[in-house]
Enzyme design. Structure first.
Site, mmCIF file in Angstrom:
data_model
loop_
_atom_site.group_PDB
_atom_site.id
_atom_site.type_symbol
_atom_site.label_atom_id
_atom_site.label_comp_id
_atom_site.label_asym_id
_atom_site.label_seq_id
_atom_site.Cartn_x
_atom_site.Cartn_y
_atom_site.Cartn_z
ATOM 1 C CG ASP A 52 -2.120 12.838 7.504
ATOM 2 O OD1 ASP A 52 -1.267 12.916 6.599
ATOM 3 O OD2 ASP A 52 -2.837 11.834 7.675
ATOM 4 C CG ASN A 94 -1.610 8.824 1.503
ATOM 5 O OD1 ASN A 94 -2.746 8.689 1.044
ATOM 6 N ND2 ASN A 94 -0.819 7.794 1.738
ATOM 7 C CG ASP A 327 -6.077 3.354 11.930
ATOM 8 O OD1 ASP A 327 -6.414 2.664 10.931
ATOM 9 O OD2 ASP A 327 -6.121 4.590 11.951
ATOM 10 C CD GLU A 355 -2.792 5.985 6.185
ATOM 11 O OE1 GLU A 355 -3.575 5.007 6.170
ATOM 12 O OE2 GLU A 355 -2.844 6.884 7.042
ATOM 13 C CG HIS A 399 1.314 6.625 9.698
ATOM 14 N ND1 HIS A 399 0.570 7.070 10.742
ATOM 15 C CD2 HIS A 399 0.400 6.217 8.770
ATOM 16 C CE1 HIS A 399 -0.711 6.965 10.449
ATOM 17 N NE2 HIS A 399 -0.838 6.450 9.259
ATOM 18 N NE ARG A 400 -2.547 4.332 12.355
ATOM 19 C CZ ARG A 400 -2.217 5.145 13.343
ATOM 20 N NH1 ARG A 400 -1.257 4.830 14.190
ATOM 21 N NH2 ARG A 400 -2.850 6.294 13.488
ATOM 22 C CE LYS A 434 -0.946 9.386 5.962
ATOM 23 N NZ LYS A 434 -2.253 9.753 6.383
#
Ligand code: DC
Length: 672
Positions: A52, A94, A327, A355, A399-400, A434
């Site tokens: 990012d 993204n 998040d 995402e 990613h998370r 990311k």
């Protein structure tokens, strides 16, 4: 060469030690944009290096900002509010933290200075709403066209009215994504030299802590935003960006959540210490600490550090409003697997436009592990599994999802403990790039488990059969560690040559092997601190290694060192006796051979490339002599383990040999 399609994490038992976190994504991309819009040069320390931020750096370069890396810092020379490039197409991947603010800033610059810009991203980006921001910008006189579906990127920004009108308050919705307000706040100082900008929020503003980060960073760049509750934001006339000269990016508080959870789950001896972000953080996700404490974590902290260990166990189920920590709250969903009842995470509607649709994604993947899940438009309810099932976790390019599900590998600690602890397969693990490219390496540096739970693949065979190349390729494909055991014998031989120890002096050779000061650093081998990678490959070293490896005391001296390579998440070991003597319990044993002629030809080619001149005949003779010695010695002679898979690669390319081994593994590994 070989992309990693998945990463298998064996069941984990303990955690403890120190991690340093990469820079915050939210702070990094805001700082980059502010530096890019300001006059003069800003030095940014500890910027996050991830997909990012690369996207943002590339966009700023395309727009004419001068950007240079200076060690771990970046020097950004901004546009000073003046367009130097008037037409550009920007691909923003993204990265919502790039798409939204660049849309606002470039729409204003395009309108007032005559620019034409196209902003696009990956297919998922084209499904993430942006209409609320566009609807806020158009009444000012900005011209924005949708190039695909109305309301979504890609966008075209065009010249508009050269004097954007701020006399009427800008209205923007606050209940879909706070990034729309952030985008306006970051961009509006482009217009406020002479006019005051007023933003009114429609609906309840969500994710307020992210707005606090925006306001905090704007202040660092000379913009003092006045706010009336969370309803109205005013940027007074006369406001313009002033670079602070240098700015430091703190560690990512959302990334800290995985390690805070890790401490709460598994730090029963020493705590997990997190450095780079502390209890003084300006990031809202730092409040994840409160939620973790409510579940049972024991947390201490100060400026730039946090320490977490297990408190109550099992964890206490919670019912919590997650609006302020959207998040990090995903991490709570996985912690809920270890709770004493059903947990409920509320007010998380924004998960649906991230995402991926994170509510749907978390529900689907948690169910795969055996959890009971109820999902609603803006909540999720999780009941721990009665029976844990091995699951291949789909990560949705998010990613998370990848990071938080790694914590499911601690299932042996669950209460009641599963009868059979399960491995967790993370599909497309590279998506963590990311925000946290080294996430798994960092996790494995502080996680521990029983060594017999760490998978091992052994590759034994005669010299020049291609074991080394095969082992490296298989390890790369699986994300595993690699042990080239021949290097240990070669290093002992080199040490013997250097200290003039006789090849027949078993005791002295064993003492050398025992005391080897060997280090492996990014592909290089260091003996006593000096690089010897190329030296170790010399024929005389190899021949002596073959001789001294026949001594039982030498083999014994290297045993523990070899076994110490069995580290998370798994090991590929190559040598002569990996499957027979060193790792007799290996999960897959390969015995790799090729005809003596084929091996001599390969070695000849290798040496030619390296500029060493030999004849094929002498190589073939040496090779046969070495085979005979390795096969006929009294201890650990070279022979296939009884349960080894025999693979003759005389006529196979390296790719098909690797393919054959990976294929065997897929039938043997934890997800067979
Ligand atoms: O694999 P290599 O050629 O680098 O190994 C050098 C020598 O070390 C080999 O001839 C025999 C010995 N060796 C061994 O005895 N056992 C091992 N596991 C690896 C190597």
């Amino acid at each position: 060469m070989y992309a990693i399609p998945f990463l298998d994490i064996p069941p984990l038992l303990h955690a403890g030690g120190t991690v340093r976190l990469p820079g915050s994504k939210s702070i990094s991309n805001r700082v980059l944009l502010l530096a890019g819009l300001s006059e003069g040069t800003t030095t940014v320390h500890d910027l996050l290096d991830s997909d990012d931020t690369q996207v943002m750096l590339t966009a700023l370069r395309t727009l004419g900002c001068h950007i240079e890396a200076d060690g771990s810092s970046w020097r950004i020379t901004g546009l000073g509010g003046r367009l130097t490039v008037r037409e550009a197409s920007l691909f923003l991947g993204n990265a919502g933290t790039a798409m939204r603010p660049l849309t606002a800033a470039l729409a204003m610059l395009a309108a007032t200075q005559g620019g034409r810009f196209e902003l696009s991203g990956v297919p998922r980006m084209h499904e993430r709403p942006i209409a609320d921001l566009v609807d806020a910008l158009r009444p000012l006189g900005c011209r924005i066209d949708y190039l695909g579906h109305a309301g979504f990127p890609p966008l075209r920004l065009l010249p508009g009215s050269s004097n954007l009108d701020l006399s009427v308050p800008i209205r923007v919705r606050g209940d879909v994504s706070s990034q729309f307000l952030t985008a306006l706040l970051l961009a509006l100082p482009l217009l406020t030299a002479e006019q005051t900008a007023i933003i009114d929020i429609e609906g309840e503003l969500i994710s307020k802590p992210y707005i606090e980060i925006t306001l905090n960073l704007l202040a660092r760049f000379g913009i003092a935003v006045q706010r009336e509750g969370w309803q109205r934001f005013v940027i007074p006339a006369g406001s313009r960006y002033v670079s602070p000269g240098a700015i430091h990016v703190e560690g990512d508080a959302s990334s800290a959540s995985y390690f805070i959870a890790l401490g709460a789950l598994a730090a029963t001896d020493a705590p997990v210490r997190i450095e780079g972000v502390g209890t003084d953080s300006i990031q809202g996700d730092i409040r994840f600490i409160d939620a973790a404490e409510a579940m049972g974590a024991r947390v201490t902290g100060g400026p730039g550090w946090i320490e977490v260990s297990r408190g109550r166990w099992p964890l206490t189920a919670i019912d919590i409003d997650c609006n302020a920590i959207p998040d990090a709250a995903m991490t709570l969903a996985v912690m809920a697997l270890y709770a004493d009842g059903t947990s409920r995470l509320r007010n998380i509607a924004s998960w649906r436009v991230k995402e991926t649709d994170r509510i749907a994604a978390m529900a689907t993947e948690l169910r795969k592990l055996g959890a009971g899940v109820v999902e609603g438009p803006d909540f999720i309810e999780i009941t721990p599994p009665l029976r844990w099932t091995p699951a291949a976790i789909h990560t949705y390019d998010d990613h998370r999802v990848a990071m938080c599900f790694s914590l499911a590998a601690f299932n042996p600690l669950a209460v009641p403990a599963p009868a059979a602890p399960v491995s967790v397969r993370i599909l497309d693990p590279k998506c963590v790039a990311k925000t946290f490219p080294d996430y798994f390496e960092t996790l494995f540096s502080v996680a521990r488990t029983r060594s017999d739970w760490i998978p091992v693949i052994t590759i034994d065979g005669p010299t020049a059969s291609g074991k080394g190349t095969l082992a490296c390729a298989v390890a790369e494909a699986l994300g595993y560690q690699v042990l080239d055991s021949g290097v240990l014998y070669r290093a002992t031989a080199l040490a013997a040559i250097r200290s003039a120890v006789d090849a027949d002096d078993e005791g002295a050779l064993a003492a050398l092997a025992e005391a080897l000061d060997l280090r492996f650093e990014s592909g290089a081998v260091l003996l006593d601190g000096i690089e010897v990678t190329a030296l170790l490959r010399h024929e005389n070293v190899g021949t002596l290694a073959s001789k001294i490896s026949a001594w039982p005391a030498v083999r014994q001296a290297l045993l523990q060192l070899q076994r110490s390579f069995r580290r998370l998440p798994g090991l590929v070991a190559d040598g002569r006796d990996m499957g027979t003597a060193i790792f007799p319990d290996a999960d897959l044993k390969i015995y790799l051979t090729a005809s003596a002629d084929a091996r001599a030809r390969r070695r000849h080619q290798q040496l030619e490339v390296a500029g060493v001149s030999t004849t094929l005949e002498s190589l073939l003779a040496g090779l046969k002599e070495r085979d005979a010695r390795d096969q006929n010695r009294a201890v650990s002679p070279l022979k296939p383990a009884a349960d080894a898979v025999l693979l003759d690669n005389s006529a196979l390319s390296i790719e098909s040999t690797v393919g054959a081994v990976l294929n065997c593994w897929s039938q043997r590994g934890p997800f067979a």
